[in-house]
Design a protein around this motif. Structure first.
Motif, PDB file in Angstrom:
ATOM      1  N   ASN A  48      68.926  42.976  61.950  1.00 51.74           N
ATOM      2  CA  ASN A  48      68.003  42.827  62.001  1.00 51.74           C
ATOM      3  C   ASN A  48      67.543  44.582  62.509  1.00 51.74           C
ATOM      4  OD1 ASN A  48      67.917  40.172  62.367  1.00 51.74           O
ATOM      5  ND2 ASN A  48      68.229  40.037  64.289  1.00 51.74           N
ATOM      6  N   ALA A  49      68.941  45.089  62.058  1.00 54.11           N
ATOM      7  CA  ALA A  49      68.134  46.753  62.220  1.00 54.11           C
ATOM      8  C   ALA A  49      67.062  47.076  60.734  1.00 54.11           C
ATOM      9  CB  ALA A  49      68.978  47.751  62.114  1.00 54.11           C
ATOM     10  N   ASP A  50      66.436  48.170  60.813  1.00 51.25           N
ATOM     11  CA  ASP A  50      65.900  48.507  59.376  1.00 51.25           C
ATOM     12  C   ASP A  50      66.826  49.044  58.229  1.00 51.25           C
ATOM     13  OD1 ASP A  50      63.248  51.386  58.794  1.00 51.25           O
ATOM     14  OD2 ASP A  50      64.316  49.976  58.165  1.00 51.25           O
ATOM     15  N   ALA A  51      66.671  47.862  57.391  1.00 56.17           N
ATOM     16  CA  ALA A  51      67.459  49.106  55.780  1.00 56.17           C
ATOM     17  C   ALA A  51      66.302  49.181  55.057  1.00 56.17           C
ATOM     18  CB  ALA A  51      68.362  48.040  55.598  1.00 56.17           C
ATOM     19  N   LEU A  70      69.997  57.279  55.613  1.00 53.65           N
ATOM     20  CA  LEU A  70      69.719  56.599  56.508  1.00 53.65           C
ATOM     21  C   LEU A  70      69.193  55.120  55.019  1.00 53.65           C
ATOM     22  CD1 LEU A  70      67.566  57.788  59.211  1.00 53.65           C
ATOM     23  CD2 LEU A  70      69.793  57.202  59.061  1.00 53.65           C
ATOM     24  N   ASN A  71      68.297  55.613  54.039  1.00 58.56           N
ATOM     25  CA  ASN A  71      68.432  54.930  52.897  1.00 58.56           C
ATOM     26  C   ASN A  71      69.631  53.890  52.300  1.00 58.56           C
ATOM     27  OD1 ASN A  71      66.799  54.405  50.849  1.00 58.56           O
ATOM     28  ND2 ASN A  71      66.741  55.350  49.763  1.00 58.56           N
ATOM     29  N   TYR A  72      69.425  52.719  53.246  1.00 64.70           N
ATOM     30  CA  TYR A  72      70.471  51.807  52.933  1.00 64.70           C
ATOM     31  C   TYR A  72      70.210  50.892  51.593  1.00 64.70           C
ATOM     32  CZ  TYR A  72      72.565  52.637  57.234  1.00 64.70           C
ATOM     33  OH  TYR A  72      73.521  53.871  58.343  1.00 64.70           O
ATOM     34  N   GLU A  73      68.866  51.340  51.820  1.00 65.89           N
ATOM     35  CA  GLU A  73      68.728  50.165  50.041  1.00 65.89           C
ATOM     36  C   GLU A  73      69.810  50.958  48.966  1.00 65.89           C
ATOM     37  OE1 GLU A  73      67.032  47.859  48.668  1.00 65.89           O
ATOM     38  OE2 GLU A  73      66.107  47.703  51.394  1.00 65.89           O
ATOM     39  N   GLU A  74      70.166  51.926  49.029  1.00 63.07           N
ATOM     40  CA  GLU A  74      71.040  52.820  48.269  1.00 63.07           C
ATOM     41  C   GLU A  74      72.720  52.515  48.432  1.00 63.07           C
ATOM     42  OE1 GLU A  74      69.924  56.742  47.169  1.00 63.07           O
ATOM     43  OE2 GLU A  74      67.931  56.289  46.230  1.00 63.07           O
ATOM     44  N   ILE A  75      72.683  53.017  49.779  1.00 61.07           N
ATOM     45  CA  ILE A  75      74.001  53.204  50.747  1.00 61.07           C
ATOM     46  C   ILE A  75      75.102  51.604  50.841  1.00 61.07           C
ATOM     47  CG2 ILE A  75      75.323  53.681  52.688  1.00 61.07           C
ATOM     48  CD1 ILE A  75      73.416  55.864  52.822  1.00 61.07           C
ATOM     49  N   HIS A 135      75.725  49.809  57.593  1.00 64.15           N
ATOM     50  CA  HIS A 135      74.880  49.576  58.579  1.00 64.15           C
ATOM     51  C   HIS A 135      75.392  49.473  60.112  1.00 64.15           C
ATOM     52  CE1 HIS A 135      71.255  49.851  61.148  1.00 64.15           C
ATOM     53  NE2 HIS A 135      70.556  49.551  60.071  1.00 64.15           N
ATOM     54  N   PRO A 136      75.200  50.552  61.008  1.00 66.03           N
ATOM     55  CA  PRO A 136      75.644  50.764  61.564  1.00 66.03           C
ATOM     56  C   PRO A 136      75.467  49.111  63.161  1.00 66.03           C
ATOM     57  CG  PRO A 136      74.518  51.880  62.667  1.00 66.03           C
ATOM     58  CD  PRO A 136      74.258  51.792  60.367  1.00 66.03           C
ATOM     59  N   ASN A 137      74.235  48.173  62.728  1.00 64.35           N
ATOM     60  CA  ASN A 137      73.773  46.877  63.845  1.00 64.35           C
ATOM     61  C   ASN A 137      74.429  45.432  62.243  1.00 64.35           C
ATOM     62  OD1 ASN A 137      73.462  48.789  65.659  1.00 64.35           O
ATOM     63  ND2 ASN A 137      71.492  48.708  64.971  1.00 64.35           N
ATOM     64  N   VAL A 138      74.702  46.298  61.316  1.00 63.44           N
ATOM     65  CA  VAL A 138      75.243  45.006  60.420  1.00 63.44           C
ATOM     66  C   VAL A 138      75.915  43.833  60.867  1.00 63.44           C
ATOM     67  CG1 VAL A 138      77.615  45.462  59.636  1.00 63.44           C
ATOM     68  CG2 VAL A 138      76.030  44.655  58.752  1.00 63.44           C
ATOM     69  N   LYS A 139      75.123  42.185  61.036  1.00 66.62           N
ATOM     70  CA  LYS A 139      76.375  41.416  61.057  1.00 66.62           C
ATOM     71  C   LYS A 139      76.625  41.082  59.857  1.00 66.62           C
ATOM     72  CE  LYS A 139      73.447  40.063  65.567  1.00 66.62           C
ATOM     73  NZ  LYS A 139      72.018  39.849  65.547  1.00 66.62           N
ATOM     74  N   LYS A 140      78.063  40.041  60.292  1.00 68.99           N
ATOM     75  CA  LYS A 140      78.517  39.407  58.615  1.00 68.99           C
ATOM     76  C   LYS A 140      78.903  38.364  59.087  1.00 68.99           C
ATOM     77  CE  LYS A 140      81.214  44.058  57.734  1.00 68.99           C
ATOM     78  NZ  LYS A 140      82.486  44.402  57.733  1.00 68.99           N
ATOM     79  N   GLU A 141      78.605  37.899  57.489  1.00 69.65           N
ATOM     80  CA  GLU A 141      79.102  36.160  57.928  1.00 69.65           C
ATOM     81  C   GLU A 141      79.500  35.122  57.007  1.00 69.65           C
ATOM     82  OE1 GLU A 141      75.170  33.678  57.914  1.00 69.65           O
ATOM     83  OE2 GLU A 141      74.347  35.281  59.654  1.00 69.65           O
ATOM     84  N   MET A 142      80.928  34.955  57.029  1.00 74.11           N
ATOM     85  CA  MET A 142      81.363  34.520  55.603  1.00 74.11           C
ATOM     86  C   MET A 142      81.339  32.789  55.144  1.00 74.11           C
ATOM     87  SD  MET A 142      83.963  35.049  53.836  1.00 74.11           S
ATOM     88  CE  MET A 142      85.247  36.015  54.678  1.00 74.11           C
ATOM     89  N   ARG A 143      80.421  32.440  54.199  1.00 76.46           N
ATOM     90  CA  ARG A 143      80.489  31.743  53.516  1.00 76.46           C
ATOM     91  C   ARG A 143      81.217  31.163  52.470  1.00 76.46           C
ATOM     92  NH1 ARG A 143      73.824  30.483  53.796  1.00 76.46           N
ATOM     93  NH2 ARG A 143      73.367  31.796  56.091  1.00 76.46           N
ATOM     94  N   HIS A 144      81.494  30.154  51.885  1.00 75.85           N
ATOM     95  CA  HIS A 144      82.412  29.455  50.960  1.00 75.85           C
ATOM     96  C   HIS A 144      81.374  28.981  50.022  1.00 75.85           C
ATOM     97  CE1 HIS A 144      85.912  30.670  52.313  1.00 75.85           C
ATOM     98  NE2 HIS A 144      85.395  29.859  53.274  1.00 75.85           N
ATOM     99  N   TRP A 145      81.493  29.119  48.761  1.00 80.80           N
ATOM    100  CA  TRP A 145      80.439  28.557  48.185  1.00 80.80           C
ATOM    101  C   TRP A 145      80.985  28.125  46.821  1.00 80.80           C
ATOM    102  CZ3 TRP A 145      75.353  32.724  47.302  1.00 80.80           C
ATOM    103  CH2 TRP A 145      75.000  32.598  48.653  1.00 80.80           C
ATOM    104  N   LYS A 146      80.555  26.987  45.876  1.00 80.56           N
ATOM    105  CA  LYS A 146      81.019  26.235  44.551  1.00 80.56           C
ATOM    106  C   LYS A 146      79.941  26.460  43.506  1.00 80.56           C
ATOM    107  CE  LYS A 146      84.424  22.965  47.245  1.00 80.56           C
ATOM    108  NZ  LYS A 146      85.442  21.547  46.783  1.00 80.56           N
ATOM    109  N   LEU A 147      80.227  26.982  43.004  1.00 81.01           N
ATOM    110  CA  LEU A 147      79.080  27.295  41.999  1.00 81.01           C
ATOM    111  C   LEU A 147      79.922  26.649  40.703  1.00 81.01           C
ATOM    112  CD1 LEU A 147      77.688  31.018  42.532  1.00 81.01           C
ATOM    113  CD2 LEU A 147      76.741  28.653  43.612  1.00 81.01           C
ATOM    114  N   PRO A 148      79.136  26.460  39.308  1.00 88.26           N
ATOM    115  CA  PRO A 148      79.569  26.188  38.234  1.00 88.26           C
ATOM    116  C   PRO A 148      80.133  27.190  37.239  1.00 88.26           C
ATOM    117  CG  PRO A 148      77.532  25.639  38.151  1.00 88.26           C
ATOM    118  CD  PRO A 148      77.032  25.956  39.492  1.00 88.26           C
ATOM    119  N   LYS A 149      81.128  27.191  36.985  1.00 85.29           N
ATOM    120  CA  LYS A 149      81.726  27.958  35.904  1.00 85.29           C
ATOM    121  C   LYS A 149      81.024  28.891  34.865  1.00 85.29           C
ATOM    122  CE  LYS A 149      86.678  29.333  33.180  1.00 85.29           C
ATOM    123  NZ  LYS A 149      87.627  29.085  33.536  1.00 85.29           N
TER     124      LYS A 149
END
Length: 549
Positions: free
Chosen positions: A5-8, A32-37, A42-56
């Protein structure tokens, strides 16, 4: 998936001082340019783990479409994906298809590098380890110094301390590789990184080791048109011609110097060597060149010139491929401007042969190159050309006086240079040029002096490169004996008309090899193998004979 939710967008300020890019510290804005970094850093990042099934075989473009649908990411938000391998993240470039059964990737908010940019990962190196890697995007036209400043800023250090650090490439095994020097740009052939390359900086000084050889021309060149046989060579035959290599060399040792040194500093350090200092009055008497490892002679291009040596050709090459030759000049060489060049030349005379001499078939007694002619030949064919020296060319360092900052050569200045060097009257000097590859002669003139580059452009093209391909012959018309021609203008006209009948001048083995190859002469490779062998004792001892049909 990295979300925050921080400025990225690079517009905010993580430490809350509201600074941003105020024109005084552009590196702070880059940090501070997180579009490049990337939002994952980002210090306030929130990470989520997801499992996706995609066609080979799902393409990277289709993957981003699926990600925007499932994560409700607006189309104006740039995304990029990295492969997670043993904790290290590697950018997945376009084009790409996902074919592995399982793969761990990181989807983050951030942009891909443009065509003229490169995605790098930097770290701080220490004696017992290194920091984690921080990604950044940089323009390939930027210097290594800018890369060092960027890494210092990413890790919260003062970018003004850039001179205290050296930059190294880090290979795939995590080992420290070759040094990147400050003045080089990323698009130079010595660096040219690709997306995902790792670099690190550490406190220290970049040092370069170079093998230094001293070279000397064994010929006696003190008096023009006198024998070039060395006076102290008592065992040599006076009629010997140096058909291969008149230079002898001796290794002075290995020199270690800072990588960002200047030519002046290099000359000073070489002059400090005991073998040089006791015999040479000043470092300005030292003429430095690269060694031709095939022909064992000084190279005329590339040329070591004024300023920082970093970025100059061959400076960053392997130590065995960039041996420095030291020649002792008779007079001081104050500086070598960027647009200097070596000229390969002979002094020359032209004489007309009486018809009686042609009919008799008597051989010429002078040290000259004479074209065989018949009794019915025209007057322009009845000429004999004499060269000094009669074997290997002379070599002079030349730059345009008053035009040091321009890549320019004018006939007026060039003729003045030779007139002053050999005490020739301006009315009597004539300069001919032989183009090795074409096998053609031409007479230099002042017609191109008004052009921006003078004779560097067409038709003469006296460029800095490929100096072996042009041989100059300097005539003093007062020394040329021509029947019934006393006026120097008449002599000029006669020489101009006789050009098509001239044979090639004496050439070095390298130039003769190029000439024979281009002009399809009968000379074989075996001849040049023997010439190389005769210039190197280690080759001569092997007794190798190469016969090629």
């Amino acid at each position: 998936i990295e979300t925050t939710n921080a400025d990225a967008d690079g517009d905010g300020d993580a430490d809350g001082d509201g600074g941003g890019d105020n024109g005084k510290d552009s590196h702070k804005a880059l940090a501070l340019n997180y579009e490049e970094i990337g939002s994952s850093h980002h210090p306030n990042v929130k990470k989520e783990m997801r499992h996706w099934k995609l066609p080979k075989g799902t393409s990277l473009i289709r993957f981003f479409e699926i990600a925007r649908e499932r994560c409700r990411i607006p189309s104006d938000v740039e995304l990029r994906v990295l492969r997670d391998y043993d904790g290290e993240k590697y950018l997945i470039p376009f084009p790409h298809t996902f074919n592995a059964r399982t793969q761990r990737v990181v989807l983050e908010r951030g942009r891909y590098p443009k065509t003229n940019e490169v995605f790098l990962k930097g770290c701080m190196l220490a004696e017992h380890g290194r920091s984690s890697f921080m990604p950044f995007i940089v323009d390939k036209k930027k210097s290594v110094k800018f890369v060092k400043q960027t890494i210092l800023t990413l890790f919260g250090l003062n970018p003004n301390d850039v001179r205290k650090y050296v930059c190294h490439h880090i290979n795939g095994n995590g080992e420290i590789g070759k040094c990147w020097r400050d003045d080089l740009t990323l698009n130079s052939s010595a660096i040219n990184p690709t997306n995902g390359d790792h670099v690190g900086i550490q406190i220290g000084v970049d040092m370069v080791s170079k093998i230094v050889n001293i070279m000397r021309d064994t010929r006696n060149l003190s008096t023009p048109w006198e024998s070039t046989q060395a006076a102290d060579d008592a065992d040599a035959d006076a009629n010997i011609v140096h058909v291969t290599n008149p230079f002898i060399e001796s290794e002075l040792g290995t020199l270690t110097i800072e990588g960002n040194s200047t030519l002046e500093q290099l000359r000073q350090q070489i002059h400090s060597l005991p073998q040089i200092k006791r015999d040479v009055p000043s470092h300005r008497h030292l003429l430095l060149s690269w060694r031709d490892f095939v022909w064992k002679t000084p190279l005329s291009f590339p040329l070591l010139t004024n300023g920082r040596l970093t970025g100059q050709p061959k400076w960053n090459a392997h130590v065995q491929r960039s041996i420095i030759c030291v020649e002792i000049a008779d007079s001081e060489i104050a500086s070598i401007p960027k647009y200097s060049r070596f000229l390969h030349y002979h002094l020359a005379k032209i004489e007309t042969l009486p018809v009686a001499d042609i009919d008799s078939g008597a051989p010429s007694t002078s040290d000259s190159t004479t074209k065989s002619v018949s009794a019915s030949a025209s007057e322009f064919e009845r000429v004999t050309l004499s060269y000094w020296p009669q074997d290997f060319h002379l070599r002079a360092l030349y730059h345009e006086p008053g035009n040091e900052s321009l890549d320019k050569v004018t006939y007026s200045q060039l003729s003045t240079f030779f007139c002053s060097k050999y005490k020739i009257s301006a009315d009597n000097v004539l300069i001919a040029m032989f183009k090795v590859r074409r096998g053609e002669w031409s007479i230099l003139s002042a017609d191109c002096d008004a052009n921006p580059k003078g004779m560097v452009g067409a038709p003469f093209q006296i460029t800095q490169t490929a100096r072996e391909l042009q041989i100059f012959c300097v005539f003093d018309l007062s020394q040329c004996s021509m029947k019934d021609l006393a006026d120097h203008e008449q002599k000029r006209q006669f020489i101009q008309k006789s050009l098509p009948y001239w044979q090639p001048p004496p050439m070095s083995p390298n130039a003769r090899n190029l000439y024979s190859h281009q002009n399809r002469t009968s000379a074989g490779i075996n001849q040049y193998s023997q010439q190389i062998a005769s210039s190197n004792s280690s080759y001569r001892e092997t007794g190798i004979v190469i016969n090629i049909d």
